[in-house]
Structures are given as structure tokens and as C-alpha cells.
Motif scaffolding. Structure first.
Motif, PDB file in Angstrom:
ATOM      1  N   UNK A 188     -12.655   0.270   2.121  1.00 49.27           N
ATOM      2  CA  UNK A 188     -11.716  -0.841   2.323  1.00 49.27           C
ATOM      3  C   UNK A 188     -10.537  -0.737   1.355  1.00 49.27           C
ATOM      4  N   UNK A 189     -10.809  -0.405   0.111  1.00 47.60           N
ATOM      5  CA  UNK A 189      -9.741  -0.260  -0.870  1.00 47.60           C
ATOM      6  C   UNK A 189      -8.868   0.955  -0.564  1.00 47.60           C
ATOM      7  N   UNK A 190      -9.472   2.069  -0.165  1.00 47.60           N
ATOM      8  CA  UNK A 190      -8.682   3.236   0.221  1.00 47.60           C
ATOM      9  C   UNK A 190      -7.740   2.909   1.380  1.00 47.60           C
ATOM     10  N   UNK A 191      -8.281   2.200   2.360  1.00 50.06           N
ATOM     11  CA  UNK A 191      -7.474   1.822   3.518  1.00 50.06           C
ATOM     12  C   UNK A 191      -6.331   0.910   3.097  1.00 50.06           C
ATOM     13  N   UNK A 192      -6.604  -0.039   2.201  1.00 52.36           N
ATOM     14  CA  UNK A 192      -5.580  -0.963   1.732  1.00 52.36           C
ATOM     15  C   UNK A 192      -4.480  -0.228   0.974  1.00 52.36           C
ATOM     16  N   UNK A 193      -4.866   0.722   0.134  1.00 51.04           N
ATOM     17  CA  UNK A 193      -3.877   1.518  -0.599  1.00 51.04           C
ATOM     18  C   UNK A 193      -2.955   2.252   0.372  1.00 51.04           C
ATOM     19  N   UNK A 194      -3.536   2.789   1.440  1.00 54.69           N
ATOM     20  CA  UNK A 194      -2.752   3.545   2.415  1.00 54.69           C
ATOM     21  C   UNK A 194      -1.846   2.627   3.236  1.00 54.69           C
ATOM     22  N   UNK A 195      -2.386   1.501   3.678  1.00 64.29           N
ATOM     23  CA  UNK A 195      -1.619   0.604   4.549  1.00 64.29           C
ATOM     24  C   UNK A 195      -0.461  -0.076   3.825  1.00 64.29           C
ATOM     25  N   UNK A 196      -0.713  -0.498   2.609  1.00 63.93           N
ATOM     26  CA  UNK A 196       0.288  -1.300   1.895  1.00 63.93           C
ATOM     27  C   UNK A 196       1.271  -0.454   1.101  1.00 63.93           C
ATOM     28  N   UNK A 197       0.854   0.752   0.697  1.00 61.79           N
ATOM     29  CA  UNK A 197       1.677   1.553  -0.189  1.00 61.79           C
ATOM     30  C   UNK A 197       1.670   1.072  -1.620  1.00 61.79           C
TER      31      UNK A 197
END
Length: 332
Positions: free
Chosen positions: A288-297
Motif C-alpha cells: 500500500x505504501x509503495x503504491x502510494x509513493x508511486x501514485x502521489x509522487x
């Protein structure tokens, strides 16, 4: 979709609200916060951020800068930030003085998060009035930044005084982040004009945060707030503790005038937080955190870790995130 910038260093912190859950004592809550900050340093976090609230159990720390001073004295490596110091009720030059003093004695470990706050009774109690909240944020922010450069005077709508030197003389430029409510918030434009990064709130999912970053319109070291609770039973833990705290806390927000208070349903909001944030087993939290880092920049994430509502649960959560989640994220 926003992509994380290649080569950007990841940073992870904890966000401590000092929330008083039902049946707890204010003093014990504040001690829990201090112990959690010390534990975060030991667990390998990069920073710890302290919330500020008045007259409510939602958060029993009335001065984030004061608590930050204590935490700086109890730690040696970790950065300490305010999240946030409320400029609608705080004199910006006084805050600049406090920052300069603590910056000097901590070798630059203090960060300043600032925000407009809300239309609450704090404005009445501290005498700043509704106009400071409605029209004074930009003026207050500019005074803070000018004072932190060494000298300041004012001839504005809310402040007027002759030039004075700041003491102690600032040794550095303050690292300031500006809290914002979403992509349409005036704080986004204000921060972008002053080239200050944003502090993105717990209420927003990845897509709203990405929209807010896009509205800002330029590369910056923004900070994203999430709820992180690790464990196979994490959702049950959060569902068991968070609604009671939210119910008491939201009800304690008393408007300064006849406008309605916060209207969120505590149970619905709890479910939303569980759905959009890393709440669950280690593997789920990491992904979830990896995905958030990718989505938000946004490569700097601070984590609300107190959702269990107990000192023991908070310490265990910090330890597990430090031992099992952060290494996986930093390894890529």
C-alpha cells in the motif's frame, strides 16, 4: 498518474496527535507521545511530527512547538516537526523566535509545519478573532518567513509594528511545510507562490493527493500523512478504538460563530481510513505504501501510529513498522 521522481530519497516519519482515547488521562497521553517519539528514533524513523489542538480530547497538546522542544531534548538524531503550528492563533514573529532558538540548540533538527487552523473557539479565547482565520493566513505566513530571515517589520491588515531584529539571530532558513485541505485549497496556491512544500492530510486518498500535487505545479518535497497500523488483526484494532476517539474529538470542535461543526460520522470515517491507508499485515502495508509513493509522487511519508489507542499498542506498532515495513520500502 504522478510518478515518483527517480533517485529521490525516501523519508519516513511518525505523526503523533496526542489523542485522548475514552477513559484516558491527559498527562498519560502526553507521556505516551514523548515515549513514542523516542521509540520512533530507536526504530529508525527519520522524523517525528507533533499535532496541536486546544480544548478537546482529539489532541491534548496545545503547543506543538513546546512539545517539540522537549522531544528535541530527549532525542539526538531524529528531526522533530510541528504538524501544525496554527498561524490563526499564534503570533508569527513569536513562532519565528521559538524556531530560531530551538534550531540553534538542536543543530537544525526542528521543522515547522504551519496551517490556517479552523473557525473554532480558539479564535475567541486567544483574541485573534475570526478575521485572522478568514483573511490573515498569507500575512501571518509572510511575517514568519521574513522574521526567520533576521529582521521584520509590519504594516498590514492584521499586524503593524516597527522593524525589530530576531534574537537569537537565525543560523539557517527554516524548513517550512504548509498544511492544505485539497487541490482547491487556497493554501496550495499560497505555498506554491512561496516555494514551500505541502503537508497533505490524513483524510485524502492517493488520487486526491496526486491532484493536489498537480495543482501545486512544480517539484517540491511535499509530506504525505497516512494511518499505518501493522498486524493481521490491524483493522479490528483500529475499528475497536478509533470511532470512540473520533466521536469525542469531533464533538469537541466548537465553532466561533453559528456555523455547524464537523459533520463526519466516526464509524464511516474509520472505515474510509482503513480502506485508503496501510492497515493490515506487513505485506499489505508495504504494498500500500509503495503504491502510494508511486501514485502521489511524494517521497516523504509520516504515519499516524496511535490508532490502537493504547501506549503498548502504539509502541508495538512503531517497532514493527521500523523492523519490518521501513526496510522493505527502502530496499525498493
Amino acid at each position: 498518474m504522478v510518478q515518483q521522481r527517480v533517485g529521490e530519497q525516501l523519508r519516513f516519519g511518525v505523526f503523533l496527535v496526542s489523542g485522548r482515547f475514552p477513559g484516558q488521562d491527559d498527562t498519560a497521553v502526553l507521556r505516551r507521545t514523548v515515549h513514542a517519539a523516542i521509540a520512533a528514533e530507536a526504530a529508525g524513523f527519520d522524523d517525528v511530527w507533533l499535532a496541536e489542538h486546544h480544548f478537546m480530547p482529539y489532541g491534548v497538546c496545545p503547543s506543538a512547538i513546546t512539545l517539540a522542544a522537549h522531544v528535541l531534548g530527549r532525542t539526538s538524531r531524529i528531526d522533530v516537526g510541528t504538524a501544525v503550528s496554527v498561524l490563526s492563533t499564534t503570533h508569527p514573529v513569536a513562532l519565528a523566535e521559538q524556531w530560531s532558538m530551538l534550531d540553534a540548540i538542536s543543530d537544525g533538527r526542528l521543522r515547522l509545519g504551519v496551517g490556517r487552523g479552523g473557525p473554532w473557539q480558539d479564535l475567541e479565547v486567544f483574541g485573534t478573532g475570526l478575521s485572522r482565520y478568514e483573511t490573515g493566513f498569507a500575512e501571518s505566513l509572510d511575517l514568519l518567513l521574513t522574521a526567520a530571515a533576521g529582521r521584520v517589520s509590519a504594516e498590514g491588515s492584521h499586524f503593524s509594528f516597527r522593524e525589530v531584529p530576531l534574537r537569537p539571530t537565525p543560523q539557517r532558513t527554516p524548513r517550512v511545510v504548509v498544511a492544505c485541505g485539497g487541490p482547491a485549497s487556497s493554501a496550495v496556491r499560497l505555498a506554491a507562490e512561496r516555494e514551500l512544500p505541502l503537508l497533505l492530510g490524513l483524510h485524502a486518498d492517493d488520487f486526491e493527493k496526486a491532484e493536489t500535487v498537480a495543482a501545486y505545479g512544480a517539484p517540491a518535497e511535499h509530506v504525505s500523512t497516512v494511518l499505518c497500523q501493522v498486524g493481521d488483526d490491524a483493522r479490528e484494532v483500529v475499528r475497536g478504538a478509533l470511532p470512540g476517539w473520533l466521536a469525542d474529538g469531533l464533538a469537541a470542535h466548537v465553532p466561533v460563530d453559528d456555523r455547524p461543526g464537523p459533520g463526519r460520522d466516526p464509524w464511516e470515517y474509520t472505515e474510509k481510513l482503513c480502506a485508503i491507508h496501510p492497515v493490515g499485515p506487513v505485506s499489505h502495508c508495504v504494498e500500500t505504501l509503495r503504491t502510494s509513493l508511486r501514485r502521489t509522487g511524494v517521497s516523504h511519508v509520516i504515519m499516524f501510529v496511535e490508532a490502537s489507542g493504547t501506549p503498548e499498542g502504539t509502541m508495538a506498532n512503531i517497532a514493527r513498522i521500523g523492523a519490518e515495513v521501513l526496510p522493505a520500502l527502502r530496499e525498493g
